[in-house]
Scaffold this active site. Structure first.
Site, short mmCIF file in Angstrom:
data_model
loop_
_atom_site.label_atom_id
_atom_site.label_comp_id
_atom_site.label_asym_id
_atom_site.label_seq_id
_atom_site.Cartn_x
_atom_site.Cartn_y
_atom_site.Cartn_z
N PRO A 88 0.80 -1.23 0.00
CA PRO A 88 0.00 0.00 0.00
C PRO A 88 0.83 1.28 0.00
CG PRO A 88 -0.32 -1.25 2.05
CD PRO A 88 0.50 -2.10 1.13
N GLU A 115 -0.77 -8.58 6.24
CA GLU A 115 0.07 -8.66 7.44
C GLU A 115 1.53 -8.39 7.10
OE1 GLU A 115 -1.94 -11.15 6.47
OE2 GLU A 115 -3.17 -11.88 8.14
N ARG A 152 -2.75 -4.12 -22.15
CA ARG A 152 -3.39 -3.43 -23.28
C ARG A 152 -2.47 -2.46 -24.01
NH1 ARG A 152 -5.33 1.34 -22.21
NH2 ARG A 152 -7.09 1.29 -23.66
N ASP A 167 -6.66 7.42 -25.54
CA ASP A 167 -6.98 7.10 -24.14
C ASP A 167 -6.87 8.32 -23.25
OD1 ASP A 167 -7.41 4.42 -24.27
OD2 ASP A 167 -5.39 3.83 -23.64
N1 ADE Z 1 -1.78 -4.25 -0.71
C1 ADE Z 1 -2.63 -3.75 0.18
N2 ADE Z 1 -3.13 -2.59 -0.24
C2 ADE Z 1 -2.56 -2.33 -1.45
C3 ADE Z 1 -2.67 -1.27 -2.37
N3 ADE Z 1 -3.45 -0.22 -2.18
N4 ADE Z 1 -1.93 -1.33 -3.51
C4 ADE Z 1 -1.12 -2.38 -3.71
N5 ADE Z 1 -0.99 -3.40 -2.87
C5 ADE Z 1 -1.69 -3.38 -1.74
#
Ligand code: ADE
Length: 250
Positions: A88, A115, A152, A167
């Site tokens: 994330p 985790e 793509r 695009d």
């Molecule tokens: N794993 C958990 N959340 C994520 C996200 N927003 N982007 C990529 N991998 C993730």
């Protein structure tokens, strides 16, 4: 042929993706090879363990390093991949990132778990990638998003290459609105310009709409966009709420 190797504890997650639309056609036409590799197949113990508790204490389980390294070594035998891990906090995925990845021959994506993953895995990772500021329970949906956007862009995958050129984001701006028949539906009319057959005028209208859309919905994109002198004139008028017709009859 472009190769994707996805390391996951849920290989079945990718079945629908592999068997649908543009992606399935690219696979059938041997433009893309997509292997969803089950980490469990590379576990080293008889229980096929892929995760374990955290050293030093703390909640949750981490993906163990051995299955990931063993799978990586096996995958690398034919060609060394560019390695991504979904996180994330990684580099934010966008169209430019997708374009960069479309030039790599072989991409391996390690699907993280929420985790976490043993830190030593990072020694084989080229980039950490995030698809947005929100937390998924696993990296699989992120891997799918990344592969779709990259596949793509590979030459020969989307039948009509022109559609890539127009695009949204391809030139840093949002797209223009499109219409199909009927010309009038529930009292809503297709703009006159588009039915005029005047291609020069249509091109100008579309550019105007791209600039207008971007200004109204994602103004920050305008700062980085490559704007011509005419674009700048259009944008000035858009900002002053002047109509397209005035621009044409200036
Ligand atoms: N794993 C958990 N959340 C994520 C996200 N927003 N982007 C990529 N991998 C993730």
């Amino acid at each position: 042929m472009k190769r994707f190797s996805v390391l996951t504890i849920f290989p079945e997650f990718f079945e629908g993706f592999k068997n649908t639309g543009i992606v399935s056609r690219a696979i059938k036409n041997n433009i893309v090879q997509l292997d969803a590799i089950n980490l469990r197949d590379y576990a080293t113990d008889k229980h096929k363990t892929v995760d374990d508790v955290v050293y030093g204490g703390g909640p949750g389980m981490l993906l163990k390093p051995e299955p990931i390294f063993r799978a990586y070594e096996e995958i690398s035998k034919k060609s060394k991949p560019y390695v991504l891990i979904t996180e994330p906090w990684g580099r934010k995925f966008d169209q430019k990132f997708a374009q960069e990845l479309s030039e790599k021959d072989h991409i391996m994506i390690i699907c993280g778990r929420y985790e976490g993953v043993d830190e030593r895995v990072k020694s084989i990772v080229d980039e950490e990638v995030s698809i947005g500021d929100f937390v998924l329970s696993g990296g699989e949906p992120a891997a799918l998003v990344i592969m779709d956007a990259v596949i793509r862009l590979i030459p020969g995958v989307v039948g009509d290459e022109d559609s890539l050129r127009v695009d949204s984001f391809s030139d840093g701006l949002l797209g223009y609105p499109n219409y199909t028949r009927p010309a009038v539906y529930k009292g809503m009319e297709v703009p006159e310009v588009l039915r005029s057959g005047n291609h020069q005028l249509i091109a100008k209208w579309r550019r105007w709409k791209q600039l207008e859309n971007t200004y109204k919905k994602r103004p920050e994109l305008l700062e980085k966009a490559n704007l011509s002198e005419e674009d700048k004139k259009m944008l000035d008028m858009i900002k002053k709420n002047i109509e397209f017709e005035k621009f044409i009859n200036k």
